[in-house]
Write a protein that holds these residues in place. Structure first.
Motif, PDB file in Angstrom:
ATOM      1  N   THR A 186      39.423  31.316  44.537  1.00 63.08           N
ATOM      2  CA  THR A 186      38.163  31.372  43.706  1.00 63.08           C
ATOM      3  C   THR A 186      37.006  30.545  44.476  1.00 63.08           C
ATOM      4  O   THR A 186      37.163  29.203  44.387  1.00 63.08           O
ATOM      5  N   TYR A 187      35.957  31.158  44.925  1.00 61.11           N
ATOM      6  CA  TYR A 187      34.933  30.334  45.444  1.00 61.11           C
ATOM      7  C   TYR A 187      34.173  30.058  44.555  1.00 61.11           C
ATOM      8  O   TYR A 187      33.559  30.536  43.534  1.00 61.11           O
ATOM      9  N   ASP A 190      30.701  31.643  43.069  1.00 60.16           N
ATOM     10  CA  ASP A 190      31.007  32.730  42.606  1.00 60.16           C
ATOM     11  C   ASP A 190      31.252  32.663  41.046  1.00 60.16           C
ATOM     12  O   ASP A 190      30.592  33.344  40.225  1.00 60.16           O
ATOM     13  N   GLN A 193      28.207  31.424  39.231  1.00 58.78           N
ATOM     14  CA  GLN A 193      27.156  32.487  39.091  1.00 58.78           C
ATOM     15  C   GLN A 193      27.673  33.266  37.899  1.00 58.78           C
ATOM     16  O   GLN A 193      26.768  34.089  37.151  1.00 58.78           O
ATOM     17  N   ASN A 213      38.271  35.524  42.972  1.00 60.21           N
ATOM     18  CA  ASN A 213      37.875  36.497  43.900  1.00 60.21           C
ATOM     19  C   ASN A 213      38.707  37.620  43.995  1.00 60.21           C
ATOM     20  O   ASN A 213      40.159  37.521  43.556  1.00 60.21           O
ATOM     21  N   ILE A 269      32.776  41.479  41.443  1.00 65.72           N
ATOM     22  CA  ILE A 269      33.355  40.499  41.925  1.00 65.72           C
ATOM     23  C   ILE A 269      33.775  40.445  43.696  1.00 65.72           C
ATOM     24  O   ILE A 269      34.336  41.455  44.082  1.00 65.72           O
ATOM     25  N   PRO A 270      33.245  39.557  44.396  1.00 61.73           N
ATOM     26  CA  PRO A 270      33.543  39.581  45.813  1.00 61.73           C
ATOM     27  C   PRO A 270      34.879  39.525  46.294  1.00 61.73           C
ATOM     28  O   PRO A 270      35.938  38.678  45.551  1.00 61.73           O
ATOM     29  N   SER A 275      33.811  35.864  50.411  1.00 62.73           N
ATOM     30  CA  SER A 275      33.240  34.669  49.881  1.00 62.73           C
ATOM     31  C   SER A 275      33.520  33.411  50.733  1.00 62.73           C
ATOM     32  O   SER A 275      32.775  32.313  50.914  1.00 62.73           O
TER      33      SER A 275
END
Length: 282
Positions: A186-187, A190, A193, A213, A269-270, A275
């Motif tokens: 998980t970035y 992200d 946001q 992610n 979600i990227p 990411s």
């Protein structure tokens, strides 16, 4: 103007929220470290919350030393359970919105399919147990809360796996990384946001949600991607967890199913690799 309290402001997620906050001047942002919000002193915490008097709380503060928690159980439970209960009680009494961050370590790792929010929890270490107890307390005291479970968080801020790999791959000719623990990174930017997107959404829909992610990888595969994007020459080998014993057990499989948060809050979600690339942009 709504006042947002962010706990754990010096951590990875808190730091990313601080970066994003400039884009949302409609809120008054209050970023607090352990000196301004004391999660291990519950009486003082109650006083501090009332002094700050937030309308929204983004609870990013936590005890996250997974291995140390095995010998610091009382401190881990004070911060990850009892302090969360105090914060949730404040939010309930003041009708404040609360987003609380939790973890994939509430699971035991025995699943073979992505875990949704209804999957049975069964922590296998003290950290996971303290976080799960905090989840339960949060929802019991304040059913209007939102809990976000996340996994393998990294950022350009703080200490994390990506930074450690970058350093080791520049210092060493070869390293070994465990290849039998599966999840998705998980970035933190992200996730930050996503938290703001939830606040900005037209409707507040409480409950437990998963966020990481997209992707399904091992720590070893994560390290290989870091090597690729960084252009490092270090040889990366995969080893079983049994070859790298730690005080706290880790779940072997803790991949989170994100269907619920994507549908309810319409989040895009990227993929983890897209990411991760952002960490390498100068």
């Amino acid at each position: 103007m709504k006042r947002i309290l962010v706990t754990g402001a010096n951590g990875q997620l808190g730091s990313e929220l601080a970066v994003l906050s400039a884009k949302y001047p409609q809120y008054e942002w209050i970023f607090t470290n352990r000196n301004k919000i004391t999660l291990n002193d519950l009486d003082l915490l109650k006083v501090q919350l009332n002094e700050i008097n937030p309308n929204i709380i983004l609870n990013c503060g936590a005890y996250t030393a997974v291995d140390k928690a095995e010998t610091e159980k009382e401190l881990a439970f004070t911060i990850n359970h009892l302090a969360v209960e105090v914060i949730a009680k404040y939010a309930s009494d003041k009708n404040a919105k609360l987003i609380h961050i939790s973890t994939d370590y509430v699971f035991d790792g025995s699943s073979s399919i992505a875990l949704n929010e209804e999957a049975e929890t069964n922590p296998i270490n003290i950290y996971g147990e303290s976080k799960r107890t905090g989840e339960i307390a949060c929802l019991n005291v304040n059913p209007n809360s939102i809990i976000l479970r996340t996994s393998w968080v990294y950022s350009k801020f703080g200490n994390n796996f990506v930074k450690t790999m970058q350093r080791l791959m520049q210092e060493k000719e070869s390293i070994n990384v465990v290849n039998d623990q599966i999840s998705s990174p998980t970035y933190a930017a992200d996730l930050a946001q996503a938290m703001i997107d939830i606040l900005e959404h037209s409707e507040w829909i409480p409950g437990v949600y998963n966020y990481s992610n997209e992707g399904e990888i091992s720590w070893y595969e994560f390290a290989l991607t870091i090597k690729e994007l960084g252009g490092y020459n270090c040889n990366v080998g995969g080893i079983p967890s049994s070859s790298y014993p730690t005080p706290a057990k880790r779940p072997e499989f803790s991949l989170l199913d994100k269907k619920k948060i994507k549908e309810v809050y319409n989040l895009d979600i990227p993929n983890y690799k897209e990411s991760l690339k952002k960490i390498f942009i100068k």
